[in-house]
Design a protein around this motif. Structure first.
Motif, PDB file in Angstrom:
ATOM      1  N   UNK A  19      43.031  14.028  48.096  1.00  0.00           N
ATOM      2  CA  UNK A  19      43.108  13.352  46.801  1.00  0.00           C
ATOM      3  C   UNK A  19      42.493  11.969  46.955  1.00  0.00           C
ATOM      4  N   UNK A  20      41.444  11.702  46.201  1.00  0.00           N
ATOM      5  CA  UNK A  20      40.718  10.430  46.317  1.00  0.00           C
ATOM      6  C   UNK A  20      41.426   9.293  45.597  1.00  0.00           C
ATOM      7  N   UNK A  21      42.072   9.611  44.480  1.00  0.00           N
ATOM      8  CA  UNK A  21      42.675   8.523  43.713  1.00  0.00           C
ATOM      9  C   UNK A  21      43.667   9.088  42.710  1.00  0.00           C
ATOM     10  N   UNK A  22      44.779   8.422  42.571  1.00  0.00           N
ATOM     11  CA  UNK A  22      45.750   8.748  41.526  1.00  0.00           C
ATOM     12  C   UNK A  22      45.964   7.512  40.671  1.00  0.00           C
ATOM     13  N   UNK A  23      45.919   7.698  39.389  1.00  0.00           N
ATOM     14  CA  UNK A  23      46.202   6.577  38.488  1.00  0.00           C
ATOM     15  C   UNK A  23      47.669   6.177  38.637  1.00  0.00           C
ATOM     16  N   UNK A  24      48.055   5.077  38.042  1.00  0.00           N
ATOM     17  CA  UNK A  24      49.412   4.545  38.199  1.00  0.00           C
ATOM     18  C   UNK A  24      50.476   5.500  37.674  1.00  0.00           C
ATOM     19  N   UNK A  25      50.136   6.309  36.711  1.00  0.00           N
ATOM     20  CA  UNK A  25      51.095   7.281  36.161  1.00  0.00           C
ATOM     21  C   UNK A  25      50.319   8.534  35.785  1.00  0.00           C
ATOM     22  N   UNK A  26      50.392   9.548  36.624  1.00  0.00           N
ATOM     23  CA  UNK A  26      49.538  10.707  36.383  1.00  0.00           C
ATOM     24  C   UNK A  26      50.138  11.963  36.994  1.00  0.00           C
ATOM     25  N   UNK A  27      49.553  13.088  36.651  1.00  0.00           N
ATOM     26  CA  UNK A  27      49.974  14.396  37.171  1.00  0.00           C
ATOM     27  C   UNK A  27      48.710  15.183  37.496  1.00  0.00           C
ATOM     28  N   UNK A  28      48.759  15.877  38.628  1.00  0.00           N
ATOM     29  CA  UNK A  28      47.604  16.697  38.986  1.00  0.00           C
ATOM     30  C   UNK A  28      48.088  17.946  39.703  1.00  0.00           C
ATOM     31  N   UNK A  29      47.482  19.088  39.349  1.00  0.00           N
ATOM     32  CA  UNK A  29      47.800  20.369  39.983  1.00  0.00           C
ATOM     33  C   UNK A  29      46.535  20.925  40.608  1.00  0.00           C
ATOM     34  N   UNK A  30      46.659  21.443  41.818  1.00  0.00           N
ATOM     35  CA  UNK A  30      45.496  21.972  42.519  1.00  0.00           C
ATOM     36  C   UNK A  30      45.058  23.311  41.939  1.00  0.00           C
ATOM     37  N   UNK A  31      43.847  23.690  42.289  1.00  0.00           N
ATOM     38  CA  UNK A  31      43.420  25.062  42.052  1.00  0.00           C
ATOM     39  C   UNK A  31      44.266  25.991  42.926  1.00  0.00           C
ATOM     40  N   UNK A  32      44.358  27.263  42.561  1.00  0.00           N
ATOM     41  CA  UNK A  32      45.107  28.194  43.425  1.00  0.00           C
ATOM     42  C   UNK A  32      44.414  28.366  44.774  1.00  0.00           C
ATOM     43  N   UNK A  33      45.215  28.530  45.816  1.00  0.00           N
ATOM     44  CA  UNK A  33      44.664  28.802  47.141  1.00  0.00           C
ATOM     45  C   UNK A  33      45.478  29.904  47.790  1.00  0.00           C
ATOM     46  N   UNK A  34      44.830  30.671  48.640  1.00  0.00           N
ATOM     47  CA  UNK A  34      45.438  31.876  49.204  1.00  0.00           C
ATOM     48  C   UNK A  34      45.969  31.622  50.607  1.00  0.00           C
ATOM     49  N   UNK A  35      47.262  31.882  50.794  1.00  0.00           N
ATOM     50  CA  UNK A  35      47.882  31.911  52.117  1.00  0.00           C
ATOM     51  C   UNK A  35      48.782  33.148  52.152  1.00  0.00           C
TER      52      UNK A  35
END
Length: 328
Positions: A19-35
């Motif tokens: 993750x390069x940067x998160x704003x002061x108040x934010x939400x982020x969800x990754x793409x799906x990944x397989x394990x």
């Protein structure tokens, strides 16, 4: 924001989200990944506290077989001296949705960082209700192999694939395979090995079994018998197991007959226990009759039983009766 901002890099057991940067108040969800067998998501939510979530993507597989995960999760600052925060190891935690694992981090994080998840094990619940087993263990591979082999074997019987011998029951016939029968029964093996009529005519006559009981017998041999079918034909299966020397089937029948002894069947069970040399069943039937006093509830039937019963059984019953009287 580029698509790479949501991409999680993986190996077979490791997942990393940069993750390069998160704003002061934010939400982020990754793409799906397989394990393992599942698709996963990581999510971050930053307010006063940074929350990190790990959860499987909702699917039929997740609902029916949710992962039971063991893992180590870290947050690594990717600039400077690469300081890291490590959550205590998670062991055998079932994860179904995005609320099952949440890590709240009070330490402020700025700039670039990496969320690193190392999966130590992934388990699923056993279909028979036993202990969960690892999808990465030898046991899982063996279970999968055995399940596939049994399904193929069952299909050979049900669809008569390359059958090379006919089994004639009292009221019908079934196609079967010499190799399978010879592997499961030394009696069948002897039939096919020596110059007997079964070898010459490619038939085996089992005239003492109905076609339904015979089908249940071969379903057991081929690994595809249903529980209701087994219970319906339990005594016929016991006779066949004894006749054709299939010890595992005989033991299964023995254990099953112990489970539901009652006043209606105890005398028949006792007779079969003697006939087929089932010591635990014999002892349980005699105990039911004598120690629990049920012999008085079926007095007429018991008197009739004594007229034709084996002398050894009669002697054992009266031995127990005498022992019980001594206790008073």
């Amino acid at each position: 924001m580029s698509d790479s901002a949501y991409r999680v890099e993986t190996t077979s057991r490791l997942a990393q989200w940069r993750i390069d940067n998160l704003a002061s108040c934010t939400y982020r969800k990754s793409d799906p990944f397989r394990i393992g067998k599942w698709n996963w998501h990581l999510a971050v939510e930053k307010n006063r506290t940074l929350f990190i979530k790990l959860y499987p993507e909702i699917s039929n597989l997740t609902r029916d077989n949710p992962p039971i995960a063991s893992f180590i999760i870290r947050v690594v600052c990717s600039v400077g001296d690469r300081k890291s925060l490590i959550h205590p190891e998670i062991t055998d935690k079932q994860l179904k949705n995005n609320d099952d694992f949440i890590w709240g981090i009070e330490v402020p994080l700025t700039g670039k960082f990496i969320i690193d998840v190392e999966f130590l094990d992934l388990k699923i619940a056993a279909p028979d209700g036993g202990e969960p087993f690892s999808i990465w263990s030898e046991g899982c591979t063996q279970k999968q192999s055995n399940g596939t082999a049994l399904a193929s074997l069952s299909k050979m019987l049900s669809e008569s694939i390359h059958t090379d011998i006919i089994i004639n029951a009292s009221d019908g016939s079934i196609g079967a395979h010499r190799a399978v029968l010879a592997t499961r029964s030394p009696v069948f093996r002897s039939m096919f090995l020596h110059d007997l009529k079964e070898k010459e005519l490619s038939t085996v006559n089992i005239s003492d079994m109905s076609i339904e009981a015979c089908q249940a017998f071969f379903n057991y041999i081929y690994g595809n018998i249903q529980h209701d079918e087994f219970l319906t034909h339990r005594l016929a299966l016991l006779r066949a197991a004894d006749k054709y020397d299939i010890l595992d089937l005989k033991e299964v029948c023995h254990e099953s007959l112990l489970e539901d002894i009652d006043a209606k069947n105890v005398l028949e069970r006792l007779q079969n226990a003697s006939l087929y040399r089932l010591p635990k069943l014999k002892a349980s039937c005699i105990c039911y009759l004598v120690k629990f006093g049920k012999i008085f509830d079926i007095r007429d039937d018991f008197n009739s039983f004594l007229q034709c019963a084996d002398r050894e059984i009669i002697a054992e019953i009266f031995h127990e009766v005498l022992a019980a009287w001594k206790g008073f």
